[in-house]
Design a protein around this motif. Sequence first.
Motif, PDB file in Angstrom:
ATOM      1  N   ARG A  66      37.767  50.993  36.177  1.00  0.00           N
ATOM      2  CA  ARG A  66      39.212  50.784  36.172  1.00  0.00           C
ATOM      3  C   ARG A  66      39.522  49.462  36.853  1.00  0.00           C
ATOM      4  O   ARG A  66      38.960  49.154  37.906  1.00  0.00           O
ATOM      5  CB  ARG A  66      39.930  51.925  36.904  1.00  0.00           C
ATOM      6  N   ILE A  67      40.411  48.695  36.241  1.00  0.00           N
ATOM      7  CA  ILE A  67      40.826  47.423  36.842  1.00  0.00           C
ATOM      8  C   ILE A  67      41.821  47.733  37.953  1.00  0.00           C
ATOM      9  O   ILE A  67      42.877  48.311  37.695  1.00  0.00           O
ATOM     10  CB  ILE A  67      41.468  46.498  35.785  1.00  0.00           C
TER      11      ILE A  67
ATOM     12  N   GLY B 252      43.844  38.832  39.006  1.00  0.00           N
ATOM     13  CA  GLY B 252      44.106  37.537  39.628  1.00  0.00           C
ATOM     14  C   GLY B 252      43.052  36.564  39.169  1.00  0.00           C
ATOM     15  O   GLY B 252      42.500  36.690  38.080  1.00  0.00           O
ATOM     16  N   MET B 253      42.756  35.579  40.009  1.00  0.00           N
ATOM     17  CA  MET B 253      41.677  34.649  39.712  1.00  0.00           C
ATOM     18  C   MET B 253      40.372  35.431  39.607  1.00  0.00           C
ATOM     19  O   MET B 253      39.489  35.114  38.834  1.00  0.00           O
ATOM     20  CB  MET B 253      41.542  33.610  40.837  1.00  0.00           C
ATOM     21  N   ASP B 254      40.294  36.438  40.454  1.00  0.00           N
ATOM     22  CA  ASP B 254      39.165  37.368  40.405  1.00  0.00           C
ATOM     23  C   ASP B 254      39.693  38.732  39.975  1.00  0.00           C
ATOM     24  O   ASP B 254      40.825  39.085  40.263  1.00  0.00           O
ATOM     25  CB  ASP B 254      38.512  37.507  41.782  1.00  0.00           C
ATOM     26  N   ILE B 255      38.852  39.452  39.296  1.00  0.00           N
ATOM     27  CA  ILE B 255      39.221  40.794  38.838  1.00  0.00           C
ATOM     28  C   ILE B 255      38.431  41.793  39.679  1.00  0.00           C
ATOM     29  O   ILE B 255      37.224  41.651  39.838  1.00  0.00           O
ATOM     30  CB  ILE B 255      38.801  40.994  37.358  1.00  0.00           C
ATOM     31  N   ARG B 256      39.129  42.785  40.221  1.00  0.00           N
ATOM     32  CA  ARG B 256      38.400  43.840  40.936  1.00  0.00           C
ATOM     33  C   ARG B 256      38.388  45.093  40.071  1.00  0.00           C
ATOM     34  O   ARG B 256      39.434  45.537  39.611  1.00  0.00           O
ATOM     35  CB  ARG B 256      39.013  44.132  42.305  1.00  0.00           C
ATOM     36  N   ILE B 257      37.188  45.613  39.856  1.00  0.00           N
ATOM     37  CA  ILE B 257      37.072  46.831  39.061  1.00  0.00           C
ATOM     38  C   ILE B 257      36.367  47.901  39.889  1.00  0.00           C
ATOM     39  O   ILE B 257      35.540  47.592  40.757  1.00  0.00           O
ATOM     40  CB  ILE B 257      36.292  46.600  37.738  1.00  0.00           C
ATOM     41  N   LYS B 258      36.731  49.146  39.599  1.00  0.00           N
ATOM     42  CA  LYS B 258      36.144  50.266  40.334  1.00  0.00           C
ATOM     43  C   LYS B 258      35.425  51.168  39.353  1.00  0.00           C
ATOM     44  O   LYS B 258      35.966  51.546  38.317  1.00  0.00           O
ATOM     45  CB  LYS B 258      37.243  51.026  41.071  1.00  0.00           C
ATOM     46  N   CYS B 259      34.202  51.507  39.686  1.00  0.00           N
ATOM     47  CA  CYS B 259      33.393  52.397  38.865  1.00  0.00           C
ATOM     48  C   CYS B 259      33.994  53.801  38.895  1.00  0.00           C
ATOM     49  O   CYS B 259      34.280  54.332  39.973  1.00  0.00           O
ATOM     50  CB  CYS B 259      31.966  52.424  39.424  1.00  0.00           C
ATOM     51  N   LEU B 260      34.172  54.393  37.712  1.00  0.00           N
ATOM     52  CA  LEU B 260      34.758  55.737  37.664  1.00  0.00           C
ATOM     53  C   LEU B 260      33.741  56.813  38.041  1.00  0.00           C
ATOM     54  O   LEU B 260      34.090  57.967  38.266  1.00  0.00           O
ATOM     55  CB  LEU B 260      35.320  56.029  36.270  1.00  0.00           C
ATOM     56  N   GLY B 261      32.472  56.442  38.090  1.00  0.00           N
ATOM     57  CA  GLY B 261      31.436  57.409  38.433  1.00  0.00           C
ATOM     58  C   GLY B 261      31.286  57.596  39.924  1.00  0.00           C
ATOM     59  O   GLY B 261      31.171  58.710  40.419  1.00  0.00           O
TER      60      GLY B 261
ATOM     61  N   ASP C 178      33.068  55.376  42.409  1.00  0.00           N
ATOM     62  CA  ASP C 178      34.127  54.726  43.188  1.00  0.00           C
ATOM     63  C   ASP C 178      33.729  53.404  43.835  1.00  0.00           C
ATOM     64  O   ASP C 178      34.469  52.860  44.643  1.00  0.00           O
ATOM     65  CB  ASP C 178      34.686  55.658  44.274  1.00  0.00           C
ATOM     66  N   HIS C 179      32.567  52.901  43.490  1.00  0.00           N
ATOM     67  CA  HIS C 179      32.155  51.601  44.006  1.00  0.00           C
ATOM     68  C   HIS C 179      33.009  50.535  43.335  1.00  0.00           C
ATOM     69  O   HIS C 179      33.257  50.600  42.135  1.00  0.00           O
ATOM     70  CB  HIS C 179      30.672  51.382  43.687  1.00  0.00           C
ATOM     71  N   SER C 180      33.478  49.544  44.091  1.00  0.00           N
ATOM     72  CA  SER C 180      34.264  48.497  43.449  1.00  0.00           C
ATOM     73  C   SER C 180      33.603  47.139  43.620  1.00  0.00           C
ATOM     74  O   SER C 180      32.933  46.880  44.624  1.00  0.00           O
ATOM     75  CB  SER C 180      35.696  48.478  43.984  1.00  0.00           C
ATOM     76  N   VAL C 181      33.787  46.315  42.622  1.00  0.00           N
ATOM     77  CA  VAL C 181      33.238  44.958  42.669  1.00  0.00           C
ATOM     78  C   VAL C 181      34.305  43.950  42.261  1.00  0.00           C
ATOM     79  O   VAL C 181      35.194  44.250  41.476  1.00  0.00           O
ATOM     80  CB  VAL C 181      32.002  44.785  41.751  1.00  0.00           C
ATOM     81  N   MET C 182      34.155  42.746  42.802  1.00  0.00           N
ATOM     82  CA  MET C 182      35.064  41.653  42.488  1.00  0.00           C
ATOM     83  C   MET C 182      34.295  40.670  41.613  1.00  0.00           C
ATOM     84  O   MET C 182      33.194  40.250  41.950  1.00  0.00           O
ATOM     85  CB  MET C 182      35.480  40.981  43.795  1.00  0.00           C
ATOM     86  N   ILE C 183      34.873  40.321  40.486  1.00  0.00           N
ATOM     87  CA  ILE C 183      34.221  39.420  39.544  1.00  0.00           C
ATOM     88  C   ILE C 183      35.180  38.299  39.155  1.00  0.00           C
ATOM     89  O   ILE C 183      36.343  38.581  38.859  1.00  0.00           O
ATOM     90  CB  ILE C 183      33.825  40.177  38.239  1.00  0.00           C
ATOM     91  N   PRO C 184      34.699  37.049  39.169  1.00  0.00           N
ATOM     92  CA  PRO C 184      35.568  35.965  38.691  1.00  0.00           C
ATOM     93  C   PRO C 184      36.032  36.266  37.262  1.00  0.00           C
ATOM     94  O   PRO C 184      35.262  36.791  36.451  1.00  0.00           O
ATOM     95  CB  PRO C 184      34.655  34.734  38.704  1.00  0.00           C
ATOM     96  N   ARG C 185      37.280  35.955  36.975  1.00  0.00           N
ATOM     97  CA  ARG C 185      37.888  36.299  35.695  1.00  0.00           C
ATOM     98  C   ARG C 185      37.045  35.901  34.478  1.00  0.00           C
ATOM     99  O   ARG C 185      36.868  36.680  33.556  1.00  0.00           O
ATOM    100  CB  ARG C 185      39.264  35.635  35.616  1.00  0.00           C
TER     101      ARG C 185
END
Length: 65
Positions: A26-27, A31-40, A42-49
């Motif tokens: 889930r997003i 922003g400049m970076d996109i943060r997504i969270k794993c639905l499995g 709940d770990h989240s990561v930040m990735i450049p767009r």
Amino acid sequence: MEGKQFGLHDVVKMKKPHPCGENRWRIIRMGMDIRIKCLGCDHSVMIPRKQFEKKMKKVLERKEQ
Ligand SMILES: [Zn+2]
């Protein structure tokens, strides 16, 4: 490009699944970076767009409208 439009709270599928086995994210921040969270797990990561657009396979669920 079709299928590459995405917005906050959308659920997306990435080209590579998370090590936990889940491949829906889930997003949670746009922003400049996109943060997504794993639905499995709940770990989240930040990735450049730009990198996110390359790694994202498709939008599974749209939140907007
Ligand atoms: Zn996970």
